[in-house]
Scaffold this motif. Structure first.
Motif, PDB file in Angstrom:
ATOM      1  N   ASP A 117       3.501  12.555  -2.152  1.00  0.00           N
ATOM      2  CA  ASP A 117       3.467  11.449  -3.098  1.00  0.00           C
ATOM      3  C   ASP A 117       2.944  10.169  -2.459  1.00  0.00           C
ATOM      4  O   ASP A 117       3.056   9.937  -1.259  1.00  0.00           O
ATOM      5  CB  ASP A 117       4.847  11.234  -3.706  1.00  0.00           C
ATOM      6  CG  ASP A 117       5.889  11.002  -2.640  1.00  0.00           C
ATOM      7  OD1 ASP A 117       7.056  10.911  -2.988  1.00  0.00           O
ATOM      8  OD2 ASP A 117       5.521  10.903  -1.449  1.00  0.00           O
ATOM      9  N   VAL A 118       2.374   9.376  -3.305  1.00  0.00           N
ATOM     10  CA  VAL A 118       1.634   8.190  -2.890  1.00  0.00           C
ATOM     11  C   VAL A 118       2.452   6.958  -3.224  1.00  0.00           C
ATOM     12  O   VAL A 118       3.039   6.886  -4.296  1.00  0.00           O
ATOM     13  CB  VAL A 118       0.290   8.141  -3.626  1.00  0.00           C
ATOM     14  CG1 VAL A 118      -0.381   6.801  -3.437  1.00  0.00           C
ATOM     15  CG2 VAL A 118      -0.595   9.284  -3.169  1.00  0.00           C
ATOM     16  N   PRO A 119       2.558   5.994  -2.317  1.00  0.00           N
ATOM     17  CA  PRO A 119       3.335   4.782  -2.596  1.00  0.00           C
ATOM     18  C   PRO A 119       2.794   4.071  -3.838  1.00  0.00           C
ATOM     19  O   PRO A 119       1.595   3.828  -3.956  1.00  0.00           O
ATOM     20  CB  PRO A 119       3.108   3.931  -1.346  1.00  0.00           C
ATOM     21  CG  PRO A 119       1.919   4.533  -0.656  1.00  0.00           C
ATOM     22  CD  PRO A 119       1.950   5.981  -0.991  1.00  0.00           C
ATOM     23  N   THR A 120       3.706   3.755  -4.753  1.00  0.00           N
ATOM     24  CA  THR A 120       3.296   3.120  -6.004  1.00  0.00           C
ATOM     25  C   THR A 120       2.568   1.805  -5.803  1.00  0.00           C
ATOM     26  O   THR A 120       1.611   1.542  -6.525  1.00  0.00           O
ATOM     27  CB  THR A 120       4.508   2.908  -6.933  1.00  0.00           C
ATOM     28  OG1 THR A 120       5.661   3.419  -6.292  1.00  0.00           O
ATOM     29  CG2 THR A 120       4.277   3.585  -8.260  1.00  0.00           C
ATOM     30  N   PRO A 121       2.991   0.952  -4.865  1.00  0.00           N
ATOM     31  CA  PRO A 121       2.259  -0.304  -4.713  1.00  0.00           C
ATOM     32  C   PRO A 121       0.777  -0.074  -4.421  1.00  0.00           C
ATOM     33  O   PRO A 121      -0.076  -0.811  -4.926  1.00  0.00           O
ATOM     34  CB  PRO A 121       2.943  -0.983  -3.523  1.00  0.00           C
ATOM     35  CG  PRO A 121       3.780   0.072  -2.873  1.00  0.00           C
ATOM     36  CD  PRO A 121       4.142   1.026  -3.950  1.00  0.00           C
ATOM     37  N   LEU A 176      -5.570   8.613  -7.190  1.00  0.00           N
ATOM     38  CA  LEU A 176      -4.995   9.796  -6.543  1.00  0.00           C
ATOM     39  C   LEU A 176      -6.073  10.671  -5.916  1.00  0.00           C
ATOM     40  O   LEU A 176      -5.926  11.160  -4.798  1.00  0.00           O
ATOM     41  CB  LEU A 176      -4.189  10.592  -7.580  1.00  0.00           C
ATOM     42  CG  LEU A 176      -2.854   9.970  -7.984  1.00  0.00           C
ATOM     43  CD1 LEU A 176      -2.197  10.765  -9.097  1.00  0.00           C
ATOM     44  CD2 LEU A 176      -1.929   9.904  -6.770  1.00  0.00           C
ATOM     45  N   LYS A 217      -5.357   0.083  -8.940  1.00  0.00           N
ATOM     46  CA  LYS A 217      -5.584  -0.143 -10.369  1.00  0.00           C
ATOM     47  C   LYS A 217      -6.203  -1.510 -10.591  1.00  0.00           C
ATOM     48  O   LYS A 217      -7.124  -1.669 -11.373  1.00  0.00           O
ATOM     49  CB  LYS A 217      -4.272  -0.024 -11.131  1.00  0.00           C
ATOM     50  CG  LYS A 217      -4.026   1.380 -11.681  1.00  0.00           C
ATOM     51  CD  LYS A 217      -2.933   1.339 -12.755  1.00  0.00           C
ATOM     52  CE  LYS A 217      -2.080   2.594 -12.661  1.00  0.00           C
ATOM     53  NZ  LYS A 217      -0.881   2.504 -13.520  1.00  0.00           N
ATOM     54  N   LEU A 225      -1.008   2.432  -5.488  1.00  0.00           N
ATOM     55  CA  LEU A 225      -1.625   2.768  -6.771  1.00  0.00           C
ATOM     56  C   LEU A 225      -1.880   1.507  -7.581  1.00  0.00           C
ATOM     57  O   LEU A 225      -2.955   1.343  -8.179  1.00  0.00           O
ATOM     58  CB  LEU A 225      -0.715   3.719  -7.555  1.00  0.00           C
ATOM     59  CG  LEU A 225      -0.674   5.160  -7.042  1.00  0.00           C
ATOM     60  CD1 LEU A 225       0.171   6.021  -7.962  1.00  0.00           C
ATOM     61  CD2 LEU A 225      -2.087   5.708  -6.953  1.00  0.00           C
ATOM     62  N   GLU A 226      -0.914   0.603  -7.595  1.00  0.00           N
ATOM     63  CA  GLU A 226      -1.073  -0.634  -8.353  1.00  0.00           C
ATOM     64  C   GLU A 226      -2.257  -1.442  -7.827  1.00  0.00           C
ATOM     65  O   GLU A 226      -3.083  -1.936  -8.593  1.00  0.00           O
ATOM     66  CB  GLU A 226       0.212  -1.469  -8.272  1.00  0.00           C
ATOM     67  CG  GLU A 226       1.361  -0.912  -9.101  1.00  0.00           C
ATOM     68  CD  GLU A 226       0.954  -0.672 -10.544  1.00  0.00           C
ATOM     69  OE1 GLU A 226       0.351  -1.554 -11.158  1.00  0.00           O
ATOM     70  OE2 GLU A 226       1.234   0.442 -11.059  1.00  0.00           O
ATOM     71  N   SER A 227      -2.330  -1.555  -6.516  1.00  0.00           N
ATOM     72  CA  SER A 227      -3.440  -2.303  -5.924  1.00  0.00           C
ATOM     73  C   SER A 227      -4.767  -1.713  -6.359  1.00  0.00           C
ATOM     74  O   SER A 227      -5.677  -2.433  -6.784  1.00  0.00           O
ATOM     75  CB  SER A 227      -3.346  -2.269  -4.394  1.00  0.00           C
ATOM     76  OG  SER A 227      -2.195  -2.947  -3.969  1.00  0.00           O
ATOM     77  N   LYS A 232      -5.178   5.713 -12.539  1.00  0.00           N
ATOM     78  CA  LYS A 232      -4.226   6.406 -11.664  1.00  0.00           C
ATOM     79  C   LYS A 232      -4.868   7.657 -11.059  1.00  0.00           C
ATOM     80  O   LYS A 232      -4.793   7.898  -9.852  1.00  0.00           O
ATOM     81  CB  LYS A 232      -2.991   6.788 -12.489  1.00  0.00           C
ATOM     82  CG  LYS A 232      -1.820   7.290 -11.678  1.00  0.00           C
ATOM     83  CD  LYS A 232      -0.648   7.560 -12.621  1.00  0.00           C
ATOM     84  CE  LYS A 232       0.476   8.304 -11.928  1.00  0.00           C
ATOM     85  NZ  LYS A 232       1.529   8.694 -12.912  1.00  0.00           N
ATOM     86  N   ASP A 249      -4.815  -7.794  -3.258  1.00  0.00           N
ATOM     87  CA  ASP A 249      -4.647  -6.364  -3.528  1.00  0.00           C
ATOM     88  C   ASP A 249      -5.642  -5.551  -2.709  1.00  0.00           C
ATOM     89  O   ASP A 249      -5.294  -4.520  -2.134  1.00  0.00           O
ATOM     90  CB  ASP A 249      -4.851  -6.082  -5.021  1.00  0.00           C
ATOM     91  CG  ASP A 249      -3.563  -6.243  -5.807  1.00  0.00           C
ATOM     92  OD1 ASP A 249      -2.506  -5.938  -5.246  1.00  0.00           O
ATOM     93  OD2 ASP A 249      -3.627  -6.673  -6.959  1.00  0.00           O
TER      94      ASP A 249
END
Lengths: 263, 263
Positions: free
Chosen positions: B6-10, B26, B16, B12-14, B22, A95
DNA sequence: TAAATGTTGTTGCTAATATAACAACAAGGT
DNA sequence: ACCTTGTTGTTATATTAGCAACAACATTTA
């Protein structure tokens, strides 16, 4: 059957930051203390509600922290800790890697334009961050590098950062303590220890904290490294004319004073 | 002022999984795209509610991801991504370290007693875990090591694990494909390719998946490595007499068949 | 100068989500 | 009949996200 003996909270916190939930941590810890337990036994050992144990175990298997037996009822066993932690770290590291590249793309997009740094004073936290900034300053030096720092800070954290300073740029170092031979690369000004000892008050004034330093590059960029006795180190960085001038004067003053005291 | 694009969700997941929330993600991403923004600007860029921006920025400073200016209003700037991610990883790595030692203490407490492994069949997920277990098996071999594996699996993952096998223990290898010279250390049985091609049906039966293998140590411990086309590899491990016998027979049968086919 | 406006930084409250905890039950074994 | 396993919902609780209102201060405008 063993008691669900309570688990040190710091350990739970550590495991949480590795991506486990409280239950997952409890179950994994519980399993480490046995060898092959059924779901119900896991419930008894870990203190996790029996019904919650099933989804939790599923996730732990998914995360490669436990292995399952092919019996009925199923039995579960923990992967040894070092192996297990490494499995968790592998995910996180990956990640981190993808985050790094994605963020870097965004970061480069903006280019090093309008350095809002101009008239501002920034505080930077954490030794690593400060050293990175210092390294940038040194590497970009074009005319002069001056620094005034406690011997401790100088030797342990700063000296190695001075390598990238271009050869044509003179480096002036003022410090209170120097071990090893006189460096040819730098111009070294030693603060007279005798005078310092006589007037500890003054010593404190000039080099206030345990580890502290003042850095000036090209007469345009200044960094003040300060380190309270306890907490993490922090630094002020600025290209503001006012602060730079102040630093300029401070360094000059100290050097003048040192010359005077020596006589 | 830039849009809160908008920010790519992956991503954000990384972030996190690196311990950010979140909002923290951001805001940090937003800051990467500017140079020195006020709290309100951060709000506009990141899309995070203005009132939430303050606590979030505090936490980010604490986590050494942003630096603060000493102006009014305060201005914030992001630490460069690689540096920032490294700062996050440092915390996690240290958590991992303390978790490792704490867990290891618990783990050793129980000692390698009552190997519940006895009559059970375990499934192990993840190539790393399987390799670790295989390594254990090989290292503890006392009388025999027999393995039947696809050439692919053999060369890429297994061969290097065979080093720790004690010198006195004979190693028998059955495979469909071998590159390089005949090894002196092992007794090698090559499955006749010609026969395999004639009867692809049989080939599939003997070595069902792309990468698969059967491992038998001392006639008491067996491991079946299977790897579906897509997902992560998994394995069955057992010391159960029944399964061991089955594996025993399987290997013998294949070897006999190979001999017959060659003639 | 005083009112009007606007921005910064705070506080406290509500909504949404993820995690934790419990109750109930079907399936299978004794 | 009983007990255990595994599953499915439903209800708490905690964390995170989102909003509204406000005091402090500075800037503009009458």
């Amino acid at each position: 059957m063993k008691a669900p003996r309570d688990v040190p909270t710091p350990l739970l916190e550590s495991l949480k930051s590795l991506g486990l939930t409280k239950y997952e941590a409890l179950v994994y810890i519980g399993l480490l203390r046995t060898a092959g337990a059924t779901a119900t036994e896991v419930h008894e050992i870990s203190g996790v509600p029996r019904a919650s144990v099933y989804p939790v175990l599923d996730r732990l298997v998914q995360k490669e922290l436990v292995s399952v037996s092919h019996t009925t009822p199923k039995r579960f066993a923990a992967i040894p800790p070092d192996q297990g932690v490494e499995n968790l770290m592998r995910r996180i590291e990956s990640d981190a890697q993808s985050a790094r590249t994605a963020l870097d793309a965004l970061y480069r997009e903006k280019g090093p334009e309008s350095r809002g740094d101009q008239e501002l004073i920034w505080t930077i936290y954490g030794e690593e961050n400060i050293k990175t900034r210092l390294a940038e300053m040194f590497k970009s030096a074009e005319r002069s590098v001056e620094l005034l720092a406690t011997g401790d800070l100088l030797q342990r954290s700063v000296l190695s950062l001075l390598d990238p300073v271009p050869g044509s740029v003179p480096v002036e170092i003022v410090t209170d303590h120097w071990t090893g031979e006189q460096p040819s690369r730098f111009r070294l000004h030693l603060l007279p220890l005798a005078a310092l000892c006589e007037t500890p008050f003054l010593a404190k004034k000039l080099l206030p904290y345990e580890r502290s330093g003042v850095f000036l590059v090209d007469d345009t960029r200044a960094l003040l490294w300060m380190e309270g006795a306890e907490g993490q180190p922090s630094a002020l960085y600025s290209e503001s004319a006012g602060l730079v001038l102040f630093v300029r004067r401070h360094i000059t003053t100290v050097m003048e004073w040192a010359k005077a005291a020596v006589q």
